[in-house]
Motif scaffolding. Structure first.
Motif, mmCIF file in Angstrom:
data_model
loop_
_atom_site.group_PDB
_atom_site.id
_atom_site.type_symbol
_atom_site.label_atom_id
_atom_site.label_comp_id
_atom_site.label_asym_id
_atom_site.label_seq_id
_atom_site.Cartn_x
_atom_site.Cartn_y
_atom_site.Cartn_z
ATOM 1 N N UNK A 76 -25.798 3.776 11.590
ATOM 2 C CA UNK A 76 -26.984 3.941 10.870
ATOM 3 C C UNK A 76 -27.058 2.627 9.905
ATOM 4 N N UNK A 77 -26.186 2.085 9.592
ATOM 5 C CA UNK A 77 -26.493 0.559 8.754
ATOM 6 C C UNK A 77 -26.674 -0.383 9.542
ATOM 7 N N UNK A 78 -27.734 -1.253 9.291
ATOM 8 C CA UNK A 78 -28.447 -2.100 10.215
ATOM 9 C C UNK A 78 -27.608 -3.466 9.782
ATOM 10 N N UNK A 79 -27.621 -3.825 8.412
ATOM 11 C CA UNK A 79 -26.898 -4.998 7.702
ATOM 12 C C UNK A 79 -26.759 -4.542 6.359
ATOM 13 N N UNK A 80 -25.862 -5.548 5.833
ATOM 14 C CA UNK A 80 -25.467 -5.388 4.117
ATOM 15 C C UNK A 80 -25.534 -6.675 3.713
ATOM 16 N N UNK A 81 -26.267 -6.981 2.588
ATOM 17 C CA UNK A 81 -26.359 -8.117 1.807
ATOM 18 C C UNK A 81 -25.504 -8.409 0.439
ATOM 19 N N UNK A 82 -24.779 -9.532 0.645
ATOM 20 C CA UNK A 82 -24.347 -10.044 -0.622
ATOM 21 C C UNK A 82 -24.893 -11.190 -1.362
ATOM 22 N N UNK A 83 -24.989 -11.174 -2.703
ATOM 23 C CA UNK A 83 -25.591 -12.110 -3.433
ATOM 24 C C UNK A 83 -24.894 -13.187 -3.559
ATOM 25 N N UNK A 84 -25.722 -14.401 -3.496
ATOM 26 C CA UNK A 84 -25.081 -15.678 -3.782
ATOM 27 C C UNK A 84 -25.981 -16.755 -4.692
ATOM 28 N N UNK A 85 -25.202 -17.706 -5.438
ATOM 29 C CA UNK A 85 -25.894 -18.646 -6.185
ATOM 30 C C UNK A 85 -25.858 -19.981 -5.531
ATOM 31 N N UNK A 86 -25.345 -20.025 -4.234
ATOM 32 C CA UNK A 86 -24.879 -21.169 -3.785
ATOM 33 C C UNK A 86 -25.178 -20.758 -2.224
ATOM 34 N N UNK A 87 -26.120 -20.827 -1.463
ATOM 35 C CA UNK A 87 -26.115 -20.223 -0.191
ATOM 36 C C UNK A 87 -25.420 -21.393 0.825
ATOM 37 N N UNK A 88 -25.601 -22.723 0.536
ATOM 38 C CA UNK A 88 -24.817 -23.606 1.458
ATOM 39 C C UNK A 88 -23.211 -23.256 1.615
ATOM 40 N N UNK A 89 -22.685 -23.029 0.302
ATOM 41 C CA UNK A 89 -21.301 -22.701 0.183
ATOM 42 C C UNK A 89 -21.103 -21.332 0.911
ATOM 43 N N UNK A 130 -23.701 -2.639 16.143
ATOM 44 C CA UNK A 130 -22.857 -2.859 15.036
ATOM 45 C C UNK A 130 -23.741 -3.684 13.831
ATOM 46 N N UNK A 131 -23.502 -3.173 12.619
ATOM 47 C CA UNK A 131 -24.108 -3.885 11.428
ATOM 48 C C UNK A 131 -23.826 -5.365 11.255
ATOM 49 N N UNK A 132 -24.791 -6.063 10.799
ATOM 50 C CA UNK A 132 -24.859 -7.452 10.376
ATOM 51 C C UNK A 132 -24.401 -7.631 8.847
ATOM 52 N N UNK A 133 -24.193 -8.859 8.698
ATOM 53 C CA UNK A 133 -23.995 -9.151 7.173
ATOM 54 C C UNK A 133 -24.704 -10.466 6.812
ATOM 55 N N UNK A 134 -25.464 -10.492 5.509
ATOM 56 C CA UNK A 134 -26.090 -11.593 5.117
ATOM 57 C C UNK A 134 -25.774 -11.847 3.972
ATOM 58 N N UNK A 135 -25.885 -13.238 3.415
ATOM 59 C CA UNK A 135 -25.792 -13.886 1.919
ATOM 60 C C UNK A 135 -27.207 -14.204 1.796
ATOM 61 N N UNK A 136 -27.534 -13.547 0.507
ATOM 62 C CA UNK A 136 -28.775 -13.980 0.243
ATOM 63 C C UNK A 136 -28.977 -14.398 -1.428
ATOM 64 N N UNK A 137 -29.776 -15.082 -1.634
ATOM 65 C CA UNK A 137 -30.009 -15.678 -3.103
ATOM 66 C C UNK A 137 -31.084 -14.483 -3.447
ATOM 67 N N UNK A 138 -30.932 -13.872 -4.643
ATOM 68 C CA UNK A 138 -31.718 -12.902 -5.129
ATOM 69 C C UNK A 138 -33.302 -13.123 -5.146
ATOM 70 N N UNK A 139 -34.040 -12.247 -4.535
ATOM 71 C CA UNK A 139 -35.505 -12.509 -4.442
ATOM 72 C C UNK A 139 -36.019 -12.542 -5.865
#
Length: 128
Positions: free
Chosen positions: A1-14, A47-56
């Motif tokens: 059911x879950x396609x992906x989960x995001x976690x927030x970051x303030x430093x995308x390259x890190x 399987x679900x993916x994982x993403x790191x994102x800068x808040x939109x």
């Protein structure tokens, strides 16, 4: 059911370096990559993916109290390896790998470089 989960970051390259190292243990790499976010997984897998994102909304990323992403693997050895990689990449300990209870749940807990809480776990034969 879950396609992906995001976690927030303030430093995308890190965050990218941190999750690139962890993704290796799951046999996946980046499936999407742009200036706003990076996602790891396999588009052909259910399987679900994982993403790191800068808040939109362009506000600082923050950690959700009580929010955690759980990553499933198939053995205690892989739990140990992912946890060790997370710590080696600068993550912080939230509970070393080991059995939790007597129902066969084996897990390690850590925080990424932005403070997001994750767990890596597997199910093994119950001890009780």
């Amino acid at each position: 059911m879950i396609g992906y989960v995001t976690v927030g970051t303030n430093d995308l390259p890190r965050a990218a370096a941190f999750y690139d190292a962890i993704a290796v243990h799951f046999g996946v790499g980046r499936m999407m990559d742009n200036d706003q976010f990076i996602a790891w997984g396999d588009m052909a897998s259910p399987s679900a993916g994982l993403a790191a994102t800068k808040p939109f909304d362009d506000q600082p990323a923050s950690v959700g109290n009580g929010t955690m992403v759980a990553l499933m693997v198939d053995s205690p050895e892989k739990v140990d390896a992912v946890y060790a990689t997370a710590i080696a990449q600068g993550g912080s300990d939230e509970g070393a790998p080991g059995p939790r209870g007597d129902d066969g749940f084996y897990a390690g807990y850590f925080r990424d470089l932005d403070g997001n809480k994750l767990n890596v776990f597997c199910m093994v034969a119950p001890t009780g």
